[in-house]
Write a protein that holds these residues in place. Structure first.
Motif, PDB file in Angstrom:
ATOM      1  N   ILE A  81       0.840  -1.193   0.000  1.00  0.00           N
ATOM      2  CA  ILE A  81       0.000   0.000   0.000  1.00  0.00           C
ATOM      3  C   ILE A  81       0.875   1.244   0.000  1.00  0.00           C
ATOM      4  O   ILE A  81       1.791   1.383   0.827  1.00  0.00           O
ATOM      5  N   LEU A  82       0.577   2.165  -0.920  1.00  0.00           N
ATOM      6  CA  LEU A  82       1.338   3.400  -1.059  1.00  0.00           C
ATOM      7  C   LEU A  82       0.514   4.585  -0.568  1.00  0.00           C
ATOM      8  O   LEU A  82      -0.649   4.739  -0.947  1.00  0.00           O
ATOM      9  N   PHE A  83       1.125   5.430   0.250  1.00  0.00           N
ATOM     10  CA  PHE A  83       0.513   6.683   0.691  1.00  0.00           C
ATOM     11  C   PHE A  83       1.232   7.843   0.021  1.00  0.00           C
ATOM     12  O   PHE A  83       2.433   8.045   0.231  1.00  0.00           O
TER      13      PHE A  83
ATOM     14  N   THR B 193       5.453   5.174   2.021  1.00  0.00           N
ATOM     15  CA  THR B 193       4.881   6.517   2.137  1.00  0.00           C
ATOM     16  C   THR B 193       5.754   7.529   1.411  1.00  0.00           C
ATOM     17  O   THR B 193       6.971   7.356   1.307  1.00  0.00           O
ATOM     18  N   ILE B 194       5.106   8.585   0.922  1.00  0.00           N
ATOM     19  CA  ILE B 194       5.814   9.643   0.199  1.00  0.00           C
ATOM     20  C   ILE B 194       5.390  10.998   0.747  1.00  0.00           C
ATOM     21  O   ILE B 194       4.200  11.292   0.869  1.00  0.00           O
ATOM     22  N   SER B 195       6.381  11.828   1.074  1.00  0.00           N
ATOM     23  CA  SER B 195       6.120  13.223   1.423  1.00  0.00           C
ATOM     24  C   SER B 195       7.391  14.014   1.151  1.00  0.00           C
ATOM     25  O   SER B 195       8.384  13.462   0.674  1.00  0.00           O
ATOM     26  N   GLN B 196       7.359  15.295   1.458  1.00  0.00           N
ATOM     27  CA  GLN B 196       8.515  16.146   1.173  1.00  0.00           C
ATOM     28  C   GLN B 196       9.402  16.358   2.389  1.00  0.00           C
ATOM     29  O   GLN B 196      10.351  17.131   2.324  1.00  0.00           O
ATOM     30  N   SER B 197       9.099  15.683   3.490  1.00  0.00           N
ATOM     31  CA  SER B 197       9.912  15.832   4.695  1.00  0.00           C
ATOM     32  C   SER B 197      10.210  14.463   5.295  1.00  0.00           C
ATOM     33  O   SER B 197       9.475  13.506   5.062  1.00  0.00           O
ATOM     34  N   PRO B 198      11.293  14.346   6.054  1.00  0.00           N
ATOM     35  CA  PRO B 198      11.665  13.051   6.641  1.00  0.00           C
ATOM     36  C   PRO B 198      10.617  12.549   7.630  1.00  0.00           C
ATOM     37  O   PRO B 198       9.994  13.326   8.336  1.00  0.00           O
ATOM     38  N   LYS B 199      10.437  11.236   7.673  1.00  0.00           N
ATOM     39  CA  LYS B 199       9.546  10.584   8.640  1.00  0.00           C
ATOM     40  C   LYS B 199      10.307   9.438   9.287  1.00  0.00           C
ATOM     41  O   LYS B 199      11.233   8.871   8.693  1.00  0.00           O
ATOM     42  N   THR B 200       9.883   9.066  10.500  1.00  0.00           N
ATOM     43  CA  THR B 200      10.655   8.069  11.247  1.00  0.00           C
ATOM     44  C   THR B 200       9.848   6.837  11.645  1.00  0.00           C
ATOM     45  O   THR B 200      10.313   6.035  12.445  1.00  0.00           O
ATOM     46  N   ASP B 201       8.633   6.672  11.095  1.00  0.00           N
ATOM     47  CA  ASP B 201       7.816   5.518  11.459  1.00  0.00           C
ATOM     48  C   ASP B 201       8.499   4.227  11.037  1.00  0.00           C
ATOM     49  O   ASP B 201       8.783   4.016   9.853  1.00  0.00           O
TER      50      ASP B 201
ATOM     51  N   ILE C   4      11.265  10.542   0.253  1.00  0.00           N
ATOM     52  CA  ILE C   4      11.117  11.996   0.168  1.00  0.00           C
ATOM     53  C   ILE C   4      11.115  12.375  -1.309  1.00  0.00           C
ATOM     54  O   ILE C   4      12.148  12.290  -1.992  1.00  0.00           O
ATOM     55  N   GLN C   5       9.936  12.760  -1.809  1.00  0.00           N
ATOM     56  CA  GLN C   5       9.795  13.108  -3.226  1.00  0.00           C
ATOM     57  C   GLN C   5       8.795  14.240  -3.395  1.00  0.00           C
ATOM     58  O   GLN C   5       7.888  14.418  -2.583  1.00  0.00           O
ATOM     59  N   ASP C   6       8.953  14.978  -4.481  1.00  0.00           N
ATOM     60  CA  ASP C   6       7.967  15.957  -4.915  1.00  0.00           C
ATOM     61  C   ASP C   6       6.950  15.208  -5.779  1.00  0.00           C
ATOM     62  O   ASP C   6       7.329  14.553  -6.755  1.00  0.00           O
ATOM     63  N   VAL C   7       5.676  15.294  -5.432  1.00  0.00           N
ATOM     64  CA  VAL C   7       4.668  14.540  -6.182  1.00  0.00           C
ATOM     65  C   VAL C   7       4.569  14.980  -7.637  1.00  0.00           C
ATOM     66  O   VAL C   7       4.074  14.232  -8.483  1.00  0.00           O
ATOM     67  N   HIS C   8       5.069  16.160  -7.947  1.00  0.00           N
ATOM     68  CA  HIS C   8       5.034  16.647  -9.329  1.00  0.00           C
ATOM     69  C   HIS C   8       6.134  16.008 -10.177  1.00  0.00           C
ATOM     70  O   HIS C   8       6.143  16.146 -11.397  1.00  0.00           O
ATOM     71  N   GLN C   9       7.064  15.318  -9.504  1.00  0.00           N
ATOM     72  CA  GLN C   9       8.141  14.610 -10.216  1.00  0.00           C
ATOM     73  C   GLN C   9       8.278  13.207  -9.628  1.00  0.00           C
ATOM     74  O   GLN C   9       9.371  12.728  -9.353  1.00  0.00           O
TER      75      GLN C   9
ATOM     76  N   VAL D 264      -4.567  19.711  -8.516  1.00  0.00           N
ATOM     77  CA  VAL D 264      -4.790  19.473  -9.948  1.00  0.00           C
ATOM     78  C   VAL D 264      -3.494  19.164 -10.687  1.00  0.00           C
ATOM     79  O   VAL D 264      -3.406  18.178 -11.424  1.00  0.00           O
ATOM     80  N   ASP D 265      -2.475  19.998 -10.466  1.00  0.00           N
ATOM     81  CA  ASP D 265      -1.226  19.822 -11.217  1.00  0.00           C
ATOM     82  C   ASP D 265      -0.498  18.525 -10.855  1.00  0.00           C
ATOM     83  O   ASP D 265       0.359  18.066 -11.617  1.00  0.00           O
ATOM     84  N   SER D 266      -0.823  17.933  -9.716  1.00  0.00           N
ATOM     85  CA  SER D 266      -0.135  16.705  -9.287  1.00  0.00           C
ATOM     86  C   SER D 266      -0.758  15.448  -9.886  1.00  0.00           C
ATOM     87  O   SER D 266      -0.149  14.373  -9.831  1.00  0.00           O
ATOM     88  N   VAL D 267      -1.960  15.560 -10.449  1.00  0.00           N
ATOM     89  CA  VAL D 267      -2.665  14.346 -10.884  1.00  0.00           C
ATOM     90  C   VAL D 267      -1.907  13.602 -11.978  1.00  0.00           C
ATOM     91  O   VAL D 267      -1.655  12.385 -11.853  1.00  0.00           O
ATOM     92  N   GLN D 268      -1.544  14.280 -13.038  1.00  0.00           N
ATOM     93  CA  GLN D 268      -0.904  13.587 -14.159  1.00  0.00           C
ATOM     94  C   GLN D 268       0.431  12.949 -13.786  1.00  0.00           C
ATOM     95  O   GLN D 268       0.693  11.795 -14.170  1.00  0.00           O
ATOM     96  N   PRO D 269       1.309  13.634 -13.020  1.00  0.00           N
ATOM     97  CA  PRO D 269       2.541  12.961 -12.578  1.00  0.00           C
ATOM     98  C   PRO D 269       2.266  11.711 -11.743  1.00  0.00           C
ATOM     99  O   PRO D 269       2.984  10.708 -11.879  1.00  0.00           O
ATOM    100  N   ILE D 270       1.237  11.742 -10.902  1.00  0.00           N
ATOM    101  CA  ILE D 270       0.895  10.572 -10.089  1.00  0.00           C
ATOM    102  C   ILE D 270       0.359   9.450 -10.980  1.00  0.00           C
ATOM    103  O   ILE D 270       0.748   8.286 -10.840  1.00  0.00           O
ATOM    104  N   VAL D 271      -0.527   9.809 -11.909  1.00  0.00           N
ATOM    105  CA  VAL D 271      -1.076   8.810 -12.834  1.00  0.00           C
ATOM    106  C   VAL D 271       0.044   8.162 -13.643  1.00  0.00           C
ATOM    107  O   VAL D 271       0.104   6.929 -13.790  1.00  0.00           O
TER     108      VAL D 271
END
Length: 268
Positions: A3-5, A28-36, A43-48, A79-86
């Motif tokens: 499962i991807l978040f 999981t994906i976000s723009q800041s470090p997580k420690t779970d 750590i990625q930009d959803v637009h890329q 809106v702008d993140s949809v196509q990179p995610i798809v």
């Protein structure tokens, strides 16, 4: 399942932990470090977005939030993140993608009733952008997309309500507001993987619309502050009800927001 978040904030964290405890692999994906410890965090930009190196992804949750609630912030984040995610998910055998939107996509702002069958008629540009995001995901994933529309997530802090109680001396009219406790929202999101034939969209609310001035007055009573004066009996806002959510067999644990607020006041 793997499962991807995409987007990993307060809600995602809770859902991911529940699904990990059920035996699923979590990325999981976000723009800041997580420690779970239970998740592989990127750590990625959803637009890329780049998911080429990941094992096959079976299920996806998209829970993004803009840094600013401006039109530009909504356009860029939703809106702008949809196509990179798809594009990034095309190589993966995604069974379902759950996209968290908002009840802002519903029209009607004069105290009327809204449920899952209501027509979408957003009244502002942010609402229209959320609706556009929903349509883009539904087009890209057809029968595999589930839209979630929460109403007023609460349960982590009452700092905003305390400030309103301290600064509000009068209120213009009866403005209906709706809410869902973050724990109920996360339980429903986690439960979706067990729903055999999910609907295309779900409102998620506690089905207890409350005039906002009454909520502010309640805090004023608790904090021994001067009580606001209601200036008019005119109505605005929406009274929102989650019908499809309950049809799945899901049971709310937090229907009384005032009881929850009382507990939160003890720690703030």
């Amino acid at each position: 399942m793997h499962i991807l978040f995409i987007g990993y904030g307060k809600t995602s964290t809770r859902v991911a932990k529940q699904l990990f405890q059920q035996g699923h692999q979590i990325t999981t994906i976000s723009q800041s470090p997580k420690t779970d410890a239970y998740a592989t965090h990127l750590i990625q930009d959803v637009h890329q977005l780049d998911l080429t190196h990941l094992p096959p992804i079976d299920w996806v949750y998209v829970l993004l939030s803009p840094s600013q609630s401006t039109v530009q912030g909504y356009q860029q984040t939703y809106v702008d993140s949809v196509q990179p995610i798809v594009n990034a998910l095309k190589q993966h055998p995604v069974q379902s993608i759950v996209v968290v939107s908002s009840t802002r996509v519903y029209g009607g702002n004069v105290g009327g009733y809204i449920d899952d069958e209501s027509v979408l008629r957003p009244v502002d540009e942010q609402g229209r952008l959320l609706w556009k995001m929903e349509q883009l995901y539904q087009q890209a994933f057809a029968e595999r997309c589930i839209i979630i529309r929460p109403a007023g997530i609460y349960g982590t802090s009452v700092a905003r309500m305390i400030k309103l109680a301290e600064t509000t001396q009068s209120y213009p009219q009866i403005h209906w507001s709706n809410r869902i406790h973050i724990d109920d929202l996360t339980r429903f999101l986690a439960q979706l993987i067990h729903v055999e034939h999910p609907e295309k969209s779900y409102i998620v609310t506690n089905n207890q619309p409350v005039p906002l001035h009454e909520v502010i007055q309640w805090f004023q009573w608790q904090l021994d502050l001067p009580k606001l004066v209601l200036q008019s009996q005119k109505e605005s806002g929406k009274r929102i009800y989650a019908t499809r959510m309950l049809e799945t067999g899901f049971q709310l644990e937090h229907e009384d927001c005032f009881g929850d607020y009382a507990e939160l006041l003890k720690v703030e």
